[in-house]
Design a protein around this motif. Structure first.
Motif, short mmCIF file in Angstrom:
data_model
loop_
_atom_site.label_atom_id
_atom_site.label_comp_id
_atom_site.label_asym_id
_atom_site.label_seq_id
_atom_site.Cartn_x
_atom_site.Cartn_y
_atom_site.Cartn_z
N ALA A 30 0.82 -1.24 -0.05
CA ALA A 30 -0.03 -0.06 0.01
C ALA A 30 1.00 1.49 0.04
CB ALA A 30 -0.93 -0.07 1.32
N ALA A 31 1.90 1.38 0.77
CA ALA A 31 2.86 2.25 0.63
C ALA A 31 3.46 2.53 -0.57
CB ALA A 31 3.78 2.29 1.93
N ASP A 32 3.87 1.30 -1.08
CA ASP A 32 4.67 1.38 -2.49
C ASP A 32 3.61 2.18 -3.52
OD1 ASP A 32 6.52 -0.36 -1.47
OD2 ASP A 32 5.61 -2.21 -2.30
N MET A 33 2.01 1.96 -3.54
CA MET A 33 1.38 2.45 -4.45
C MET A 33 0.97 3.80 -4.18
SD MET A 33 0.87 0.09 -6.50
CE MET A 33 2.62 -0.49 -6.30
N ALA A 34 1.10 4.31 -2.76
CA ALA A 34 1.17 5.81 -2.52
C ALA A 34 2.20 6.39 -3.06
CB ALA A 34 1.16 6.12 -0.73
N ARG A 35 3.47 6.04 -2.94
CA ARG A 35 4.61 6.48 -3.74
C ARG A 35 4.60 6.55 -5.28
NH1 ARG A 35 7.09 4.29 1.06
NH2 ARG A 35 7.40 2.35 -0.01
N LEU A 36 3.90 5.48 -5.91
CA LEU A 36 3.64 5.37 -7.17
C LEU A 36 2.77 6.51 -7.60
CD1 LEU A 36 4.32 4.12 -9.98
CD2 LEU A 36 2.76 2.50 -9.26
N ALA A 37 1.61 6.40 -7.16
CA ALA A 37 0.75 7.51 -7.36
C ALA A 37 1.36 9.04 -7.40
CB ALA A 37 -0.63 7.50 -6.59
N ALA A 38 1.93 9.34 -6.40
CA ALA A 38 2.57 10.41 -6.26
C ALA A 38 3.88 10.90 -7.47
CB ALA A 38 3.38 10.71 -4.95
N PHE A 39 4.48 9.71 -7.77
CA PHE A 39 5.10 9.82 -8.82
C PHE A 39 4.59 10.01 -10.24
CE2 PHE A 39 7.34 7.72 -12.17
CZ PHE A 39 8.79 8.11 -12.67
N ILE A 40 3.51 9.25 -10.54
CA ILE A 40 2.59 9.72 -11.65
C ILE A 40 2.14 11.08 -11.79
CG2 ILE A 40 0.57 9.05 -12.91
CD1 ILE A 40 0.93 6.11 -11.61
N ASP A 41 1.83 11.52 -10.68
CA ASP A 41 1.10 13.14 -11.04
C ASP A 41 2.28 13.92 -11.05
OD1 ASP A 41 -1.37 12.64 -10.47
OD2 ASP A 41 -1.12 12.67 -8.12
N ALA A 42 3.43 13.80 -10.25
CA ALA A 42 4.74 14.47 -10.35
C ALA A 42 5.45 14.49 -11.91
CB ALA A 42 5.61 14.22 -9.24
N ARG A 46 6.02 14.18 -18.48
CA ARG A 46 7.19 13.55 -18.92
C ARG A 46 6.92 11.93 -19.27
NH1 ARG A 46 11.93 15.77 -18.02
NH2 ARG A 46 12.14 14.54 -20.00
N ILE A 47 5.74 11.52 -18.91
CA ILE A 47 5.41 10.08 -19.14
C ILE A 47 4.89 9.98 -20.56
CG2 ILE A 47 4.06 8.02 -18.41
CD1 ILE A 47 4.46 9.10 -15.48
N ALA A 48 5.15 9.37 -21.36
CA ALA A 48 4.49 9.28 -22.74
C ALA A 48 3.75 8.18 -22.94
CB ALA A 48 5.70 9.04 -23.89
N ALA A 49 3.79 7.10 -22.26
CA ALA A 49 2.73 5.87 -22.26
C ALA A 49 2.97 5.22 -20.99
CB ALA A 49 3.02 5.01 -23.46
N ILE A 50 1.64 4.59 -20.57
CA ILE A 50 1.33 3.87 -19.42
C ILE A 50 0.76 2.45 -19.58
CG2 ILE A 50 0.46 3.64 -16.95
CD1 ILE A 50 0.47 6.68 -16.79
N SER A 51 1.54 1.45 -19.11
CA SER A 51 1.14 0.02 -19.45
C SER A 51 0.89 -0.48 -17.98
CB SER A 51 2.04 -0.67 -20.28
OG SER A 51 1.82 -0.34 -21.61
N VAL A 52 -0.48 -0.95 -17.77
CA VAL A 52 -0.62 -1.75 -16.73
C VAL A 52 -1.18 -3.03 -16.57
CG1 VAL A 52 -2.23 -1.70 -14.53
CG2 VAL A 52 -1.42 0.39 -15.40
N THR A 53 -0.50 -4.04 -16.12
CA THR A 53 -0.68 -5.52 -16.20
C THR A 53 -1.45 -5.81 -15.05
OG1 THR A 53 1.09 -6.37 -14.71
CG2 THR A 53 1.46 -5.92 -16.98
N LEU A 54 -2.51 -6.64 -15.36
CA LEU A 54 -3.62 -7.03 -14.34
C LEU A 54 -3.51 -8.74 -14.08
CD1 LEU A 54 -6.47 -4.78 -15.68
CD2 LEU A 54 -5.03 -4.69 -13.22
#
Length: 270
Positions: A30-42, A46-54
């Protein structure tokens, strides 16, 4: 010219979060994902594409408790490892006796590959359940990226074949010749290789992140493993598999990948 950054998020799903109701909680997720969400916003511009595996499963599968019984007919608990030799000895058997030849062929092939032995996992990431859903903070962050860039996040489903395991998002552990979806996902590999930088996060570093990145490093057409940037503070191992995660990160560094934190990566992208 700005580098083309492709963010690859591996299995950021509720069932892997260390929160109430999760089927297979990964400590620290859960803490990993909080940091990841903050990274995506920041890093949004600069991010050209996002892929999410499920990770996407049926209730029944070769690595699910309902598939198996012991010699006396009792159930097999989660986190039990099963070898081909044990099945041949009768210690474990598929509940459907007619499946025995297929199960043995699978176990033989899995063990010959040398990556994993079959483990019976708790039922998790069953399609259509809360546990299959993306962790909310990450989903909201990539939704904001979608609205800002007018691009959809690319969703990649894995694990839907009940007769093989799919730790990796790129290829099943034992591809099923009757199911092209279990073979190497060359379209995803090609899309990732088109980026200048492939930033990777997700769960768990000991299993699905590890398996996906091993396959990706092996199959990148450019052979540019140095494109890979692993966010060490946005991934964690399954409990008891810390050594495997540490070994994986060390091996990726040795192959030329960068292992860094989300804050350090963000600074390098500025």
């Amino acid at each position: 010219m700005k580098a083309r950054v492709h963010l690859l998020i591996i299995d950021p799903q509720n069932d892997f979060m260390d929160i109430p109701g999760a089927a297979l909680p990964v400590p620290g997720a859960a803490a990993d994902m909080a940091r990841l969400a903050a990274f995506i916003d920041a890093a949004r511009d600069r991010i050209a594409a996002i892929s999410v595996t499920l990770d996407t499963h049926h209730r029944i599968g070769i690595e699910r408790p309902a598939m198996w019984r012991t010699a006396d007919g009792s159930g097999v608990p989660p986190f039990t490892t099963i070898s081909a030799a044990e099945v041949r000895a009768g210690t474990y058997a598929p509940r459907d006796a007619s499946a025995l030849p297929r199960v043995l062929a699978y176990l033989d092939a899995l063990e010959a590959a040398g990556r994993y032995r079959l483990m019976v996992w708790p039922v998790h990431c069953e399609a259509g359940t809360w546990g299959h859903n993306v962790e909310e903070r990450v989903r909201l962050a990539y939704n904001r990226w979608e609205e800002a860039t007018l691009q959809p996040v690319h969703k990649v489903f894995k694990g839907m074949n009940a007769w093989t395991e799919s730790y990796s998002a790129l290829q099943a552990e034992v591809p099923d010749p009757q199911d092209p979806g279990t073979a190497l996902n060359t379209s995803l590999v090609t899309a990732l290789d088109a980026a200048d930088c492939i930033v990777v996060a997700g769960e768990a570093s000991s299993h699905c992140v590890r398996a996906t990145l091993e396959h990706l490093a092996d199959h990148l057409p450019s052979r540019r493993v140095d494109k890979l940037v692993l966010l060490s503070d946005c991934m964690s191992p399954v409990s008891g598999f810390e050594a495997q995660a540490d070994g994986f990160l060390a091996a990726m560094r040795a192959r030329g990948a960068t292992v860094t934190t989300s804050a350090e990566c963000l600074q390098s992208l500025s």
